[in-house]
Enzyme design. Structure first.
Site, PDB file in Angstrom:
ATOM      1  N   CYS A 122       0.822  -1.218   0.000  1.00 47.81           N
ATOM      2  CA  CYS A 122       0.000   0.000   0.000  1.00 47.81           C
ATOM      3  C   CYS A 122       0.856   1.269   0.000  1.00 47.81           C
ATOM      4  CB  CYS A 122      -0.959  -0.016   1.181  1.00 47.81           C
ATOM      5  SG  CYS A 122      -2.014  -1.470   1.152  1.00 47.81           S
ATOM      6  N   HIS A 263      -3.019   6.699   3.631  1.00 46.48           N
ATOM      7  CA  HIS A 263      -3.481   5.461   3.012  1.00 46.48           C
ATOM      8  C   HIS A 263      -4.812   5.090   3.664  1.00 46.48           C
ATOM      9  CE1 HIS A 263      -3.981   1.518   1.569  1.00 46.48           C
ATOM     10  NE2 HIS A 263      -3.655   0.923   2.700  1.00 46.48           N
ATOM     11  N   ASN A 293     -10.043  -0.469   1.028  1.00 46.13           N
ATOM     12  CA  ASN A 293      -8.589  -0.374   0.894  1.00 46.13           C
ATOM     13  C   ASN A 293      -8.209  -0.761  -0.540  1.00 46.13           C
ATOM     14  OD1 ASN A 293      -5.822  -0.749   0.929  1.00 46.13           O
ATOM     15  ND2 ASN A 293      -5.788  -1.813   2.889  1.00 46.13           N
TER      16      ASN A 293
HETATM   17  C1  LIG Z   1      -9.105  -6.490  10.220  1.00 46.68           C
HETATM   18  C2  LIG Z   1      -9.660  -5.555  11.292  1.00 46.68           C
HETATM   19  C3  LIG Z   1     -10.724  -4.683  10.697  1.00 46.68           C
HETATM   20  C4  LIG Z   1     -10.252  -6.363  12.409  1.00 46.68           C
HETATM   21  O1  LIG Z   1     -10.753  -5.497  13.402  1.00 46.68           O
HETATM   22  P1  LIG Z   1     -10.489  -5.798  14.942  1.00 46.68           P
HETATM   23  O2  LIG Z   1     -11.182  -4.777  15.701  1.00 46.68           O
HETATM   24  O3  LIG Z   1      -9.005  -5.938  15.114  1.00 46.68           O
HETATM   25  O4  LIG Z   1     -11.238  -7.143  15.122  1.00 46.68           O
HETATM   26  P2  LIG Z   1     -10.664  -8.515  15.699  1.00 46.68           P
HETATM   27  O5  LIG Z   1      -9.752  -9.144  14.705  1.00 46.68           O
HETATM   28  O6  LIG Z   1     -10.159  -8.288  17.085  1.00 46.68           O
HETATM   29  O7  LIG Z   1     -11.992  -9.329  15.791  1.00 46.68           O
HETATM   30  C5  LIG Z   1     -12.983  -9.037  16.765  1.00 46.68           C
HETATM   31  C6  LIG Z   1     -14.087 -10.031  16.608  1.00 46.68           C
HETATM   32  O8  LIG Z   1     -14.784  -9.733  15.394  1.00 46.68           O
HETATM   33  C7  LIG Z   1     -14.841 -10.905  14.577  1.00 46.68           C
HETATM   34  N1  LIG Z   1     -14.790 -10.496  13.192  1.00 46.68           N
HETATM   35  C8  LIG Z   1     -13.705 -10.377  12.380  1.00 46.68           C
HETATM   36  N2  LIG Z   1     -14.087  -9.987  11.168  1.00 46.68           N
HETATM   37  C9  LIG Z   1     -15.436  -9.836  11.219  1.00 46.68           C
HETATM   38  C10 LIG Z   1     -16.400  -9.448  10.277  1.00 46.68           C
HETATM   39  N3  LIG Z   1     -16.068  -9.100   9.011  1.00 46.68           N
HETATM   40  N4  LIG Z   1     -17.670  -9.392  10.676  1.00 46.68           N
HETATM   41  C11 LIG Z   1     -18.058  -9.716  11.926  1.00 46.68           C
HETATM   42  N5  LIG Z   1     -17.181 -10.105  12.858  1.00 46.68           N
HETATM   43  C12 LIG Z   1     -15.884 -10.169  12.512  1.00 46.68           C
HETATM   44  C13 LIG Z   1     -13.643 -11.714  14.998  1.00 46.68           C
HETATM   45  O9  LIG Z   1     -13.802 -13.067  14.658  1.00 46.68           O
HETATM   46  C14 LIG Z   1     -13.598 -11.468  16.470  1.00 46.68           C
HETATM   47  O10 LIG Z   1     -14.543 -12.302  17.104  1.00 46.68           O
HETATM   48  P3  LIG Z   1     -14.205 -13.009  18.515  1.00 46.68           P
HETATM   49  O11 LIG Z   1     -14.000 -11.874  19.482  1.00 46.68           O
HETATM   50  O12 LIG Z   1     -15.399 -13.828  18.769  1.00 46.68           O
HETATM   51  O13 LIG Z   1     -12.947 -13.781  18.283  1.00 46.68           O
HETATM   52  C15 LIG Z   1      -8.524  -4.672  11.868  1.00 46.68           C
HETATM   53  O14 LIG Z   1      -7.653  -5.451  12.626  1.00 46.68           O
HETATM   54  C16 LIG Z   1      -7.731  -3.977  10.806  1.00 46.68           C
HETATM   55  O15 LIG Z   1      -8.245  -3.116  10.125  1.00 46.68           O
HETATM   56  N6  LIG Z   1      -6.430  -4.269  10.696  1.00 46.68           N
HETATM   57  C17 LIG Z   1      -5.562  -3.638   9.759  1.00 46.68           C
HETATM   58  C18 LIG Z   1      -5.880  -4.121   8.397  1.00 46.68           C
HETATM   59  C19 LIG Z   1      -5.164  -3.356   7.347  1.00 46.68           C
HETATM   60  O16 LIG Z   1      -5.208  -2.168   7.371  1.00 46.68           O
HETATM   61  N7  LIG Z   1      -4.527  -4.054   6.437  1.00 46.68           N
HETATM   62  C20 LIG Z   1      -3.901  -3.512   5.320  1.00 46.68           C
HETATM   63  C21 LIG Z   1      -2.728  -2.699   5.707  1.00 46.68           C
HETATM   64  S1  LIG Z   1      -2.228  -1.796   4.330  1.00 46.68           S
END
Ligand SMILES: CC(C)(COP(=O)(O)OP(=O)(O)OC[C@H]1O[C@@H](n2cnc3c(N)ncnc32)[C@H](O)[C@@H]1OP(=O)(O)O)[C@@H](O)C(=O)NCCC(=O)NCCS
Length: 336
Positions: A122, A263, A293
């Protein structure tokens, strides 16, 4: 390992034209609710994303670059034959080789150009931009086309709810050339990588270490693998540091910035950077609700929209800041 890029005294590059292209088809949160166990509410609260665009079958990243490039050239009446070099930031090239840059060269008719692809995740657009800046500053070229584009829906596993809600497709392009006004142009950049973070965000299978075979293809083929929580924390830290470093090098504070083009990965990441830099959200350009994204495309798409919305004015200082697979990070300062 990091690389600080400072302009050579006396010669500076500037962005002379900008353009973007997103394909017409969309994937909404409601569409995703039908594919995986998720909800519009969860996606909005955890990411800020409402919809993303999807490239039609049979098209590639080169087609999005070509559409964006045509707009850019038309904007300034630049003939494709005037372009001397094409740089494409992408991690989803049309094919492993030849480069997307060569495909774009042919599709826009830039008969006098050479070029290459830049794999910076990215951060790819800012990496490619800096490569172009050096070609301008060195005097090697006067017109370089810099593209950032990704067809992320091609590498998305639509059974994995932790990643499939995030990504969309799009492309952006800029022409850069020598600045003829003192103090105006791309003032500098801070580029870096944490190669040790490779396992946190990558696409597999595909490539020489784990090629696509009938077995790996039957197992789902090439898809993005990500440890979202770890990536989130590193993204905030790296983008905050990259922003601070470039400001410090140029003796600015966050207050001098008229607009940050971050980004567009997750609204919460942008909000955290806003807090760390103590800069209000009004000074951050956000459009991830409509695109998700788009990897290397996110910054040029946002730059183009910000310009068209009148949020970039002559004399303004704009900060670009990115983070991506590699892991990579990048910031750049632009005076318009
Ligand atoms: C991926 C992302 C959105 C997840 O959000 P988060 O707040 O960290 O969520 P978690 O991974 O802690 O998951 C929390 C809960 O939601 C659930 N969950 C994950 N994705 C889900 C979805 N799409 N819908 C519903 N629930 C979801 C998980 O399974 C977890 O459940 P649990 O507590 O029962 O285990 C976040 O971590 C993120 O944006 N990370 C960076 C990603 C990124 O920018 N990548 C590219 C970089 S260039």
């Amino acid at each position: 390992m990091s690389l600080t890029v400072r302009p050579i005294v006396g010669r500076r590059a500037k962005i002379t034209a900008l353009g973007a292209y997103v394909p017409p088809d969309t994937i909404t949160n409601q569409d995703l609710e039908k594919m995986v166990e998720t909800s519009d509410q969860w996606i909005m609260e955890r990411t800020g994303i409402k919809t993303r665009h999807k490239l039609a079958a049979g098209l590639g990243v080169s087609d999005m670059c070509t559409e964006a490039a045509k707009k850019v050239l038309a904007m300034r009446g630049i003939a494709a034959s005037e372009i001397e070099c094409i740089l494409v930031g992408t991690v989803t090239p049309d094919m492993m080789f030849p480069s997307t840059a060569c495909l774009v060269q042919h599709k826009i008719g830039a008969t006098g150009a050479w070029g290459f692809d830049v794999s910076g995740g990215c951060s790819g657009f800012v990496f490619a931009l800096q490569a172009g800046v050096k070609l301008i500053e060195s005097g090697a070229h006067k017109k370089v086309l810099v593209c950032g584009a990704d067809a992320n829906t091609r590498m998305t596993d639509y059974t994995d709810r932790t990643t499939c809600v995030l990504f969309g497709d799009g492309g952006g392009a800029a022409v850069i050339g020598p600045s003829n006004r003192p103090g105006v142009g791309i003032l500098g950049a801070k580029l870096g990588a944490y190669g040790e973070g490779v396992d946190l965000l990558y696409m597999s299978p595909g490539g020489s270490s784990n090629p696509i075979t009938p077995e790996t293809a039957a197992n789902g083929g090439p898809t993005v693998k990500m440890k979202g929580k770890e990536v989130f924390k590193l993204a905030v830290r790296a983008m905050d540091e990259a922003a601070r470093d470039i400001l410090e090098q140029h003796h600015f504070t966050a207050d001098h910035i008229a607009l940050v083009i971050p980004h567009q990965a997750n609204l919460r990441i942008i909000e955290a950077i806003s807090q760390y830099l103590e800069l209000p959200m009004e000074r951050f350009f956000v459009n991830l609700d409509r695109y998700g994204n788009t990897s290397a495309a996110s910054i040029p798409i946002a730059l183009d929209e910000a310009r068209r919305a009148g949020r970039i004015k002559p004399g303004d200082l704009t900060l670009l800041v990115a983070f991506g697979a590699g892991l990579t990070y990048a910031s750049a300062l632009i005076r318009w």
